[in-house]
Each structure stands twice: as C-alpha cells, then as structure tokens.
Motif scaffolding. Structure first.
Motif, PDB file in Angstrom:
ATOM      1  N   ASP A 196      -6.451  -3.415  -3.872  1.00 13.09           N
ATOM      2  CA  ASP A 196      -7.422  -4.234  -4.622  1.00 13.09           C
ATOM      3  C   ASP A 196      -7.410  -5.678  -4.133  1.00 13.09           C
ATOM      4  O   ASP A 196      -8.465  -6.291  -3.903  1.00 13.09           O
ATOM      5  CB  ASP A 196      -7.085  -4.218  -6.119  1.00 13.09           C
ATOM      6  N   GLN A 197      -6.195  -6.210  -3.975  1.00 19.04           N
ATOM      7  CA  GLN A 197      -6.067  -7.601  -3.512  1.00 19.04           C
ATOM      8  C   GLN A 197      -6.702  -7.775  -2.133  1.00 19.04           C
ATOM      9  O   GLN A 197      -7.427  -8.724  -1.877  1.00 19.04           O
ATOM     10  CB  GLN A 197      -4.592  -7.984  -3.419  1.00 19.04           C
ATOM     11  N   ASP A 198      -6.384  -6.819  -1.213  1.00 15.42           N
ATOM     12  CA  ASP A 198      -6.926  -6.887   0.151  1.00 15.42           C
ATOM     13  C   ASP A 198      -8.462  -6.835   0.130  1.00 15.42           C
ATOM     14  O   ASP A 198      -9.126  -7.533   0.881  1.00 15.42           O
ATOM     15  CB  ASP A 198      -6.371  -5.737   1.007  1.00 15.42           C
ATOM     16  N   ARG A 199      -8.968  -5.981  -0.769  1.00 19.73           N
ATOM     17  CA  ARG A 199     -10.427  -5.850  -0.853  1.00 19.73           C
ATOM     18  C   ARG A 199     -11.047  -7.171  -1.321  1.00 19.73           C
ATOM     19  O   ARG A 199     -12.033  -7.636  -0.768  1.00 19.73           O
ATOM     20  CB  ARG A 199     -10.783  -4.713  -1.818  1.00 19.73           C
ATOM     21  N   ARG A 200     -10.396  -7.781  -2.349  1.00 14.49           N
ATOM     22  CA  ARG A 200     -10.917  -9.061  -2.862  1.00 14.49           C
ATOM     23  C   ARG A 200     -10.888 -10.145  -1.801  1.00 14.49           C
ATOM     24  O   ARG A 200     -11.730 -11.011  -1.744  1.00 14.49           O
ATOM     25  CB  ARG A 200     -10.109  -9.518  -4.091  1.00 14.49           C
ATOM     26  N   ARG A 201      -9.856 -10.036  -0.925  1.00 13.55           N
ATOM     27  CA  ARG A 201      -9.739 -11.037   0.149  1.00 13.55           C
ATOM     28  C   ARG A 201     -10.677 -10.729   1.317  1.00 13.55           C
ATOM     29  O   ARG A 201     -10.700 -11.447   2.304  1.00 13.55           O
ATOM     30  CB  ARG A 201      -8.307 -11.066   0.671  1.00 13.55           C
ATOM     31  N   GLY A 202     -11.406  -9.595   1.232  1.00 14.74           N
ATOM     32  CA  GLY A 202     -12.339  -9.220   2.288  1.00 14.74           C
ATOM     33  C   GLY A 202     -11.687  -8.487   3.442  1.00 14.74           C
ATOM     34  O   GLY A 202     -12.313  -8.271   4.479  1.00 14.74           O
ATOM     35  N   ARG A 216       2.762   4.208  -5.935  1.00 17.79           N
ATOM     36  CA  ARG A 216       1.311   4.414  -5.895  1.00 17.79           C
ATOM     37  C   ARG A 216       0.591   3.268  -6.619  1.00 17.79           C
ATOM     38  O   ARG A 216      -0.402   2.733  -6.132  1.00 17.79           O
ATOM     39  CB  ARG A 216       0.978   5.754  -6.535  1.00 17.79           C
ATOM     40  N   THR A 217       1.136   2.861  -7.773  1.00 20.68           N
ATOM     41  CA  THR A 217       0.528   1.764  -8.528  1.00 20.68           C
ATOM     42  C   THR A 217       0.530   0.482  -7.687  1.00 20.68           C
ATOM     43  O   THR A 217      -0.474  -0.244  -7.605  1.00 20.68           O
ATOM     44  CB  THR A 217       1.318   1.511  -9.829  1.00 20.68           C
ATOM     45  N   LEU A 218       1.682   0.218  -7.036  1.00 19.65           N
ATOM     46  CA  LEU A 218       1.793  -0.995  -6.231  1.00 19.65           C
ATOM     47  C   LEU A 218       0.824  -0.967  -5.047  1.00 19.65           C
ATOM     48  O   LEU A 218       0.133  -1.955  -4.771  1.00 19.65           O
ATOM     49  CB  LEU A 218       3.246  -1.151  -5.739  1.00 19.65           C
ATOM     50  N   LEU A 219       0.753   0.192  -4.356  1.00 22.37           N
ATOM     51  CA  LEU A 219      -0.153   0.303  -3.207  1.00 22.37           C
ATOM     52  C   LEU A 219      -1.614   0.115  -3.638  1.00 22.37           C
ATOM     53  O   LEU A 219      -2.387  -0.563  -2.950  1.00 22.37           O
ATOM     54  CB  LEU A 219       0.012   1.679  -2.532  1.00 22.37           C
TER      55      LEU A 219
END
Ligand SMILES: [Zn+2]
Length: 220
Positions: A167-173, A159-162
């Motif tokens: 978060d990363q995907d969101r930052r990348r748009g 869950r932590t990894l997902l």
C-alpha cells in the motif's frame, strides 16, 4: 481407545495381582473396561455398585507373596523410581526394555524405547513418560497443532506487513515494488489456507470423537 489402562492392568496381572473392571454395559466409557477384557482374562467384571463389598472381601484375605514380578516390569519400575529420587531415569541399560525406536518423546523430546508385551506394546523415555501408540499419536498431534498455530500466526503477521508495504509503495507511485510485495503476500496466502484447512479438519475430527463418546455413554 488409548489402551494405556490396559497396559497397566496387564502389568498388575503379570505381577500376581488381582484385576477388576466395571461391567462395560454400565460404564460411562465402555471402551476402557472392554479394551482390558479383549486383551486379557480379568478376575472380576462387576457393576460399580458391587465393587465396594467385593473389595472389602478381597482385602480380608491375605495376599499371596509367592508370585515373582517379571523382570521387564521390575526394570520399568526402577526407571520410575530413579525419576522420583534422582529426577532422571536414564541408565546405560535402557536397552533391557526393548529396542530404541526412531521417534522421540512428545513431552520431553528424549529417545524412546519400545516395550513389547504380547501384541500390545508401549513406549518409554528415560525421564519416565510412557505412551501406547495411541496416546503417542494424540500427544504428537497436540504438539504439532501448537506448532501449526504459531506458524499460522507468524505467516499472517508477515502477510499483513507485506500488504501494508505494498500500500505504501503504491501511494508513493512505485508500482513495481507494490506488485512485488503483493505477490509475496499472495504466496503466503496459499500456505495460510493449507494450514487453516489442516487445523480445521483436526478440530472437526476431535468434535466428532467427543460426540461419538457422548453417544456411546448415552446408549451404554
Ligand atoms: Zn519423555
């Protein structure tokens, strides 16, 4: 009340031995001697303070040797002996103990046979572990609990990894992937909560049991 001591006392009595318990009223865990007294006629139920003198008297009388040890007890003893001398008690005639049951030994994972004696029964595996139904349930729950803690840890790591991938995907748009990872993390949350509830309920019932035992000891 696990009844393993009661099964042992019955074996002693059936083999011609004398049986003695502490008076339940003064025992720290009165359930233990009481369980024996409920299941069989003991030769002596005495306060612990009188035991020493009584034992001294009893050992001064020669023991009778004309009582035959029952076959089932002899056979169980040979299994224990094989474990001591050969490291494994298995033999082709394990069926002499009783029927094999469709559950496995919580200590070694081996097959179990049910040994019946009156309305009490116990289980024995070929490596020498024995359980009453009560000690079996306790051992089984302990193993299950261990597995659940491992599962809980692994689910939480996933869950932590997902969540951090989202978060990363969101930052990348990349909103689509962020939402997908978030959904997967949420699904795990349901399972994590369920396991937590079971572990918590089990811990609470253990605490309650300990408190009841302590209260019994105080009032005895
Ligand atoms: Zn075993």
């Amino acid at each position: 009340m696990l009844q393993d001591g009661t099964v042992g006392m019955q074996a002693v009595k059936r083999s011609g031995g004398l049986t003695m318990v502490q008076l339940p009223a003064e025992a720290e865990y009165p359930d233990m001697p009481q369980s024996v007294m409920n299941e069989m006629e003991v030769d002596y139920a005495v306060p612990v303070g009188e035991m020493g003198l009584l034992l001294q008297e009893l050992v001064s009388v020669p023991a009778s040797t004309d009582h035959a040890v029952p076959d089932d007890i002899k056979y169980e003893a040979t299994i224990a002996e094989r474990v001591m001398t050969q490291g494994n008690g298995h033999s082709e005639d394990m069926g002499l103990l009783g029927p094999q049951v469709p559950i496995t030994c919580p200590d070694c994972g081996g097959a179990l046979w049910e040994v019946k004696n009156g309305h009490l029964s116990h289980f024995r595996c070929h490596t020498g572990h024995t359980f009453t139904p009560e000690t079996y349930l306790a051992g089984n729950m302990e193993a299950l609990e261990e597995t659940m803690w491992v599962a809980l840890r692994m689910l939480e790591e996933r869950r932590t990894l997902l969540s951090s991938m989202a978060d990363q995907d969101r930052r990348r748009g990349s909103k689509y992937w962020a939402n997908t990872q978030e959904e997967r993390a949420d699904e795990l949350k349901v399972h994590i909560e369920r396991i937590r509830k079971v572990l918590l309920a089990n811990a609470n019932s253990k605490n309650q049991q300990t408190q009841e035992n302590d209260a019994d000891a105080e009032w005895a």
